[in-house]
Design a protein around this motif. Structure first.
Motif, PDB file in Angstrom:
ATOM      1  N   PRO A 553      43.946   7.063  26.396  1.00  0.00           N
ATOM      2  CA  PRO A 553      45.472   7.523  26.958  1.00  0.00           C
ATOM      3  C   PRO A 553      46.168   6.450  27.634  1.00  0.00           C
ATOM      4  O   PRO A 553      47.243   6.130  26.702  1.00  0.00           O
ATOM      5  CB  PRO A 553      45.745   8.508  27.198  1.00  0.00           C
ATOM      6  CG  PRO A 553      44.232   9.274  27.406  1.00  0.00           C
ATOM      7  CD  PRO A 553      42.909   8.242  27.251  1.00  0.00           C
ATOM      8  N   ALA A 554      45.697   6.204  28.523  1.00  0.00           N
ATOM      9  CA  ALA A 554      46.543   4.875  29.197  1.00  0.00           C
ATOM     10  C   ALA A 554      46.885   3.621  28.548  1.00  0.00           C
ATOM     11  O   ALA A 554      47.174   2.690  28.218  1.00  0.00           O
ATOM     12  CB  ALA A 554      46.109   5.144  30.455  1.00  0.00           C
ATOM     13  N   TRP A 555      45.216   3.264  28.006  1.00  0.00           N
ATOM     14  CA  TRP A 555      44.958   2.279  27.281  1.00  0.00           C
ATOM     15  C   TRP A 555      46.109   2.554  26.343  1.00  0.00           C
ATOM     16  O   TRP A 555      47.470   1.156  25.932  1.00  0.00           O
ATOM     17  CB  TRP A 555      43.890   2.390  26.440  1.00  0.00           C
ATOM     18  CG  TRP A 555      43.074   1.294  25.650  1.00  0.00           C
ATOM     19  CD1 TRP A 555      42.782   0.578  24.552  1.00  0.00           C
ATOM     20  CD2 TRP A 555      42.906  -0.075  26.363  1.00  0.00           C
ATOM     21  NE1 TRP A 555      41.832   0.277  24.060  1.00  0.00           N
ATOM     22  CE2 TRP A 555      41.807  -1.026  25.538  1.00  0.00           C
ATOM     23  CE3 TRP A 555      42.620  -0.835  27.610  1.00  0.00           C
ATOM     24  CZ2 TRP A 555      41.370  -2.066  25.535  1.00  0.00           C
ATOM     25  CZ3 TRP A 555      42.138  -1.816  28.113  1.00  0.00           C
ATOM     26  CH2 TRP A 555      41.621  -2.353  26.998  1.00  0.00           C
ATOM     27  N   LYS A 556      46.232   2.959  25.567  1.00  0.00           N
ATOM     28  CA  LYS A 556      47.234   3.703  23.910  1.00  0.00           C
ATOM     29  C   LYS A 556      48.835   3.339  25.163  1.00  0.00           C
ATOM     30  O   LYS A 556      49.888   2.639  23.986  1.00  0.00           O
ATOM     31  CB  LYS A 556      47.441   5.003  23.863  1.00  0.00           C
ATOM     32  CG  LYS A 556      45.575   4.835  22.875  1.00  0.00           C
ATOM     33  CD  LYS A 556      45.953   6.067  21.972  1.00  0.00           C
ATOM     34  CE  LYS A 556      44.280   6.865  21.610  1.00  0.00           C
ATOM     35  NZ  LYS A 556      44.467   7.704  20.475  1.00  0.00           N
ATOM     36  N   GLU A 557      49.065   3.968  25.517  1.00  0.00           N
ATOM     37  CA  GLU A 557      50.438   4.029  26.881  1.00  0.00           C
ATOM     38  C   GLU A 557      50.915   3.317  26.803  1.00  0.00           C
ATOM     39  O   GLU A 557      52.125   2.584  26.541  1.00  0.00           O
ATOM     40  CB  GLU A 557      50.796   5.339  27.464  1.00  0.00           C
ATOM     41  CG  GLU A 557      51.658   5.703  27.859  1.00  0.00           C
ATOM     42  CD  GLU A 557      51.947   6.643  29.201  1.00  0.00           C
ATOM     43  OE1 GLU A 557      53.226   6.978  29.574  1.00  0.00           O
ATOM     44  OE2 GLU A 557      50.976   7.260  29.418  1.00  0.00           O
ATOM     45  N   PHE A 558      50.608   2.386  27.774  1.00  0.00           N
ATOM     46  CA  PHE A 558      50.616   1.314  28.161  1.00  0.00           C
ATOM     47  C   PHE A 558      50.690   0.144  27.893  1.00  0.00           C
ATOM     48  O   PHE A 558      51.230  -1.121  28.071  1.00  0.00           O
ATOM     49  CB  PHE A 558      50.367   1.037  29.807  1.00  0.00           C
ATOM     50  CG  PHE A 558      50.779   2.603  30.849  1.00  0.00           C
ATOM     51  CD1 PHE A 558      51.822   2.525  30.928  1.00  0.00           C
ATOM     52  CD2 PHE A 558      49.567   3.115  30.841  1.00  0.00           C
ATOM     53  CE1 PHE A 558      51.736   3.352  31.483  1.00  0.00           C
ATOM     54  CE2 PHE A 558      49.695   4.191  32.131  1.00  0.00           C
ATOM     55  CZ  PHE A 558      51.430   4.521  31.903  1.00  0.00           C
ATOM     56  N   LEU A 559      49.417  -0.062  27.134  1.00  0.00           N
ATOM     57  CA  LEU A 559      49.295  -1.307  26.295  1.00  0.00           C
ATOM     58  C   LEU A 559      49.520  -1.482  24.179  1.00  0.00           C
ATOM     59  O   LEU A 559      49.467  -2.390  24.132  1.00  0.00           O
ATOM     60  CB  LEU A 559      47.799  -1.600  26.156  1.00  0.00           C
ATOM     61  CG  LEU A 559      47.357  -2.132  28.098  1.00  0.00           C
ATOM     62  CD1 LEU A 559      46.152  -2.550  28.206  1.00  0.00           C
ATOM     63  CD2 LEU A 559      48.155  -3.224  28.603  1.00  0.00           C
ATOM     64  N   GLY A 560      49.255  -0.242  23.564  1.00  0.00           N
ATOM     65  CA  GLY A 560      49.634  -0.589  23.015  1.00  0.00           C
ATOM     66  C   GLY A 560      48.011  -0.410  22.287  1.00  0.00           C
ATOM     67  O   GLY A 560      47.978  -1.013  21.233  1.00  0.00           O
ATOM     68  N   PHE A 561      47.043  -0.586  22.564  1.00  0.00           N
ATOM     69  CA  PHE A 561      45.747  -0.799  22.590  1.00  0.00           C
ATOM     70  C   PHE A 561      45.333   0.793  21.258  1.00  0.00           C
ATOM     71  O   PHE A 561      45.388   1.466  22.079  1.00  0.00           O
ATOM     72  CB  PHE A 561      44.708  -1.740  22.840  1.00  0.00           C
ATOM     73  CG  PHE A 561      45.198  -2.317  23.861  1.00  0.00           C
ATOM     74  CD1 PHE A 561      45.801  -3.445  22.896  1.00  0.00           C
ATOM     75  CD2 PHE A 561      44.855  -2.691  24.813  1.00  0.00           C
ATOM     76  CE1 PHE A 561      46.294  -4.663  23.274  1.00  0.00           C
ATOM     77  CE2 PHE A 561      44.627  -4.395  25.056  1.00  0.00           C
ATOM     78  CZ  PHE A 561      45.585  -5.530  24.868  1.00  0.00           C
ATOM     79  N   ASP A 562      44.532   0.390  20.592  1.00  0.00           N
ATOM     80  CA  ASP A 562      44.054   1.421  20.613  1.00  0.00           C
ATOM     81  C   ASP A 562      44.574   2.161  19.455  1.00  0.00           C
ATOM     82  O   ASP A 562      44.323   3.811  20.262  1.00  0.00           O
ATOM     83  CB  ASP A 562      42.571   1.653  21.265  1.00  0.00           C
ATOM     84  CG  ASP A 562      41.197   1.362  21.128  1.00  0.00           C
ATOM     85  OD1 ASP A 562      40.691   0.737  19.703  1.00  0.00           O
ATOM     86  OD2 ASP A 562      40.265   0.998  22.387  1.00  0.00           O
ATOM     87  N   LEU A 563      45.622   2.572  19.097  1.00  0.00           N
ATOM     88  CA  LEU A 563      46.652   3.022  18.466  1.00  0.00           C
ATOM     89  C   LEU A 563      45.477   4.730  17.720  1.00  0.00           C
ATOM     90  O   LEU A 563      46.028   5.663  17.426  1.00  0.00           O
ATOM     91  CB  LEU A 563      47.551   2.744  18.060  1.00  0.00           C
ATOM     92  CG  LEU A 563      48.430   2.184  19.398  1.00  0.00           C
ATOM     93  CD1 LEU A 563      49.362   1.345  17.739  1.00  0.00           C
ATOM     94  CD2 LEU A 563      49.365   3.194  20.259  1.00  0.00           C
ATOM     95  N   GLU A 564      44.684   3.547  16.799  1.00  0.00           N
ATOM     96  CA  GLU A 564      43.916   4.892  16.415  1.00  0.00           C
ATOM     97  C   GLU A 564      42.154   4.865  16.761  1.00  0.00           C
ATOM     98  O   GLU A 564      41.563   5.207  16.521  1.00  0.00           O
ATOM     99  CB  GLU A 564      43.061   3.988  14.613  1.00  0.00           C
ATOM    100  CG  GLU A 564      44.518   3.942  13.478  1.00  0.00           C
ATOM    101  CD  GLU A 564      44.808   5.468  13.521  1.00  0.00           C
ATOM    102  OE1 GLU A 564      44.344   5.978  13.208  1.00  0.00           O
ATOM    103  OE2 GLU A 564      45.971   5.337  12.485  1.00  0.00           O
ATOM    104  N   GLY A 565      41.941   4.743  17.980  1.00  0.00           N
ATOM    105  CA  GLY A 565      40.789   5.024  19.141  1.00  0.00           C
ATOM    106  C   GLY A 565      41.050   6.546  19.368  1.00  0.00           C
ATOM    107  O   GLY A 565      41.504   7.128  19.155  1.00  0.00           O
ATOM    108  N   GLN A 566      39.750   6.233  19.500  1.00  0.00           N
ATOM    109  CA  GLN A 566      39.035   7.490  19.509  1.00  0.00           C
ATOM    110  C   GLN A 566      38.511   8.311  21.067  1.00  0.00           C
ATOM    111  O   GLN A 566      37.452   6.998  21.456  1.00  0.00           O
ATOM    112  CB  GLN A 566      38.423   8.640  18.256  1.00  0.00           C
ATOM    113  CG  GLN A 566      39.536   8.674  17.532  1.00  0.00           C
ATOM    114  CD  GLN A 566      37.773   8.658  15.691  1.00  0.00           C
ATOM    115  OE1 GLN A 566      38.013   9.445  15.787  1.00  0.00           O
ATOM    116  NE2 GLN A 566      38.157   7.969  15.437  1.00  0.00           N
ATOM    117  N   GLU A 567      38.103   9.241  21.307  1.00  0.00           N
ATOM    118  CA  GLU A 567      37.010   9.590  22.296  1.00  0.00           C
ATOM    119  C   GLU A 567      35.884  10.798  22.435  1.00  0.00           C
ATOM    120  O   GLU A 567      36.049  11.259  21.248  1.00  0.00           O
ATOM    121  CB  GLU A 567      37.411  10.408  23.676  1.00  0.00           C
ATOM    122  CG  GLU A 567      38.582   9.252  24.588  1.00  0.00           C
ATOM    123  CD  GLU A 567      39.164   9.587  25.373  1.00  0.00           C
ATOM    124  OE1 GLU A 567      38.993   9.055  26.913  1.00  0.00           O
ATOM    125  OE2 GLU A 567      39.943  11.195  25.650  1.00  0.00           O
ATOM    126  N   GLY A 568      34.750  10.531  22.266  1.00  0.00           N
ATOM    127  CA  GLY A 568      33.395  11.652  22.258  1.00  0.00           C
ATOM    128  C   GLY A 568      33.013  11.689  23.020  1.00  0.00           C
ATOM    129  O   GLY A 568      33.023  11.639  24.046  1.00  0.00           O
TER     130      GLY A 568
END
Length: 665
Positions: A553-568
């Protein structure tokens, strides 16, 4: 496009240059080591075959096929000529009536019990007479000018060794090996150490006498005892011989030294357009196969062609330092091989160790290989100046005390692509005692992460424009991807490396010890990855300080990375002997507070992973979609759907044991 082999597309979108042509030989020479009679009667005909392969090698002309009957041939084959083009090669191949084995060893049968030497470290200790050590004096006529028991392993160009960081014992061991029933004995530095180790041997200072102790303290008369007598098994004595094919032959027991120079059990000796196919390379003391310029101290010749060779369907087992070595080798095709057990010499700090180690590789295609049980060395190491190479559909398994599985070093120009591979179990090579212990809250406020622990799937050192796409990366002791800048690695007009413009796209990361991704800076890209059973700050930016340790979530929020990323949160199993992959439900619950878990969306099964548009992934990777998604690891045409789940295949089902041997797919 139906029928198009998309695994043969290079990162620039162009097809690999397949130069091989069907050969129609106008002359066939036969070899049969079982024949009797005088040499005068042997003319290489089917009725009167040569007794040795070397006889045929002297007679072979372009357009000749040398067909070799089953048997053990104790010789070093030195071709006198090469072919002239792809249609007029010289071929050496097994006849097909059983194994053809070329050995660099000879059988010895005269032994006596070893006496006069102290078998205890303390001179006052009494000899243990249950320990039986045997002696053999070497016969000079066996060696023909090269006695490996006189030569040490250490490489000729030794300026790169950092002596203060490595145990020099193995470097200073002798190159000669002793085999009992096909299994090597272990070399000891001192005579008395044999009393502590069954299955061992020691060489006298002058290299003329060997002493050995067999497993179970048995007598050598009950076993086949072989000693290495020759440096190589198949190698021209004249450089630059080209268009040579070697097929379905076993080569064993070569007493090669540590590279450089790169001199293999089978050696192209600076020639180009070789095909080494279906061969087995067994127990090379140093290098299995060399296919490059051998040594950087050679004078470069204007217009010299290096590489353009094929290594296909081979088994390279137990090479002491390096399985495949190539210097300045371009347009290399390495496919469908098993490279196993490399590195037992523990010479990783000679900087030439690896399942495959190439320098300055350009337009190389490395696909459908299995690298496993590599010890203290990389599975693949591409060293400096590599461009437009593709590493695809390989298995990288069980890296023992291994720093990284794939190492791309100091590469600044052009794209190199690592896609649709499986990386599993990279143990790391470090001193656990040096890893800091931080009890209580002592480590909470530090600004820099210790760099003691390693163990990476892919390591980019001073390397720009690297693409890591659609891989399964699991069980890395430190991180799935790690890179760092090397500002001062520059020669002549070259610049330093920045380790920027890497793209980590559409990968499936699983249970890596410290992190999934460690970027040196934010000047890189990540998109469409899945992070399974990863905890803490498993996505990291190391510079500028202070470091950032983030979750998705922070990776997406602060860097714009992995907007299509997922956790499992589910489990994976890779059987590295049976070559199967299975997904199953996690045995343990997700750790952490219910509030934190509740605000994050975890896929609890591989079937719950969300498909991502292939166009999004290929755009993020900056690589043409046909290159990436024409087929998946299983050879299925996956591009029809237009979507992909993270990882090396278009889809997975939990509970299914997927066969993953890429040589069979």
């Amino acid at each position: 496009m139906m029928g198009r082999d998309t695994t043969a597309l290079l990162p620039n979108g162009e097809m690999f240059d397949f130069w091989e042509r069907e050969n129609h030989y106008d002359r066939i020479l036969y070899v049969d080591g079982r024949v009797t009679g005088t040499g005068d009667a042997q003319d290489g005909s089917e009725a009167h075959p040569y007794h040795t392969i070397s006889q045929a090698a002297k007679a072979a002309q372009p357009g000749t096929c040398v067909r070799i009957h089953a048997g053990v041939y104790r010789e070093c084959v030195s071709p006198k000529q090469g072919g002239v083009d792809a249609e007029h090669m010289i071929c050496y191949e097994a006849f097909g009536d059983g194994e053809v084995c070329v050995k660099a060893s000879e059988v010895i049968t005269d032994f006596r019990e070893s006496t006069g030497w102290r078998s205890a470290p303390n001179p006052v200790q009494k000899r243990d007479f249950s320990v039986r050590i045997w002696e053999h004096r070497l016969h000079p006529e066996m060696f023909q000018g090269y006695n490996p028991f006189c030569a040490v392993n250490i490489l000729h160009d030794r300026l790169f060794i950092e002596y203060d960081k490595t145990d020099m014992t193995t470097y200073l061991n002798r190159r000669g090996m002793i085999f009992c029933d096909g299994k090597p004995l272990r070399q000891m530095a001192l005579y008395h150490q044999m009393a502590e180790q069954e299955g061992s041997y020691w060489v006298e200072a002058n290299g003329q006498t060997i002493h050995f102790r067999l497993p179970g303290d048995d007598a050598p008369k009950n076993h086949l005892i072989e000693i290495t007598c020759r440096e190589q098994c198949f190698a021209p004595q004249t450089p630059f011989l080209s268009y040579i094919k070697v097929k379905n032959i076993t080569f064993s027991h070569a007493a090669t030294g540590a590279p450089v120079p790169q001199r293999g059990t089978v050696s192209a000796y600076r020639g180009h357009h070789w095909v080494i196919e279906g061969c087995t390379i067994d127990w090379s003391n140093g290098v299995g196969i060399d296919i490059g310029n051998e040594c950087w101290h050679h004078e470069f010749q204007e217009g010299q062609i290096i590489g353009h060779s094929v290594i296909r369907g081979c088994t390279i087992k137990d090479a002491g330092v390096c399985g495949i070595a190539g210097l300045f080798a371009t347009h290399m095709l390495v496919e469908d091989n098993l490279i196993e057990g490399t590195g037992w010499q523990r010479m990783e700090l000679s900087w030439e160790a690896g399942g495959m180690k190439l320098h300055n590789s350009v337009n190389g295609l490395f696909r459908r290989n299995i690298f496993k049980n590599t010890l203290r060395a990389d599975h693949i190491w591409l060293d400096c100046g590599n461009e437009n190479n593709r590493i695809t559909n390989n298995l990288f398994l069980d890296g023992i005390e291994q720093r990284e599985a794939v190492f791309i070093e100091c590469t600044r120009d052009g794209v190199n692509l690592i896609d649709h591979n499986i990386f599993w179990n990279v143990e790391g090579r470090f001193d656990p005692a040096k890893a800091p212990v931080e009890p209580g809250s002592s480590g909470w406020y530090k600004l820099t992460e210790p760099d003691v622990v390693n163990g990476y799937a892919v390591y980019g050192e001073g390397t720009d424009h690297l693409r890591i796409v659609g891989n399964l990366i699991g069980k890395c002791r430190s991180a799935g991807y790690f890179s760092k800048t090397v500002a001062f690695r520059a020669h002549g007009m070259e610049r330093g490396g920045t380790s920027r413009d890497a793209a980590v796209v559409g990968n499936l990361f699983y249970d890596c010890g410290e992190a999934a991704v460690k970027f040196p800076t934010a000047d890189n890209a990540a998109e469409g990855n899945a992070y399974v059973k990863m905890q803490g700050g498993y996505l990291r930016i190391l510079y500028p300080a202070p470091e950032m340790l983030l979750h998705l979530p922070a990776w997406k929020e602060f860097l714009g990375f992995d907007l299509e990323g997922q956790e499992g949160w589910f489990d994976m199993e890779v059987d590295t002997d049976a070559y199967t992959l299975k997904f199953k439900s996690a045995a343990d619950p997700i750790p952490g507070s219910g509030r934190e878990i509740g605000r994050r969306d975890f896929a609890m099964s591989v079937e719950d992973l969300r498909p991502v548009p292939q166009e999004v992934l290929s755009d993020a990777a900056k690589v043409d979609g046909e290159v990436l998604y024409g087929t998946d690891l299983f050879g299925d045409e996956a591009q029809k759907s237009g979507f992909r789940i993270p990882g090396p295949a278009a889809a997975f089902t939990a509970g299914v044991a997927y066969p993953i041997d890429p040589r069979n797919l």
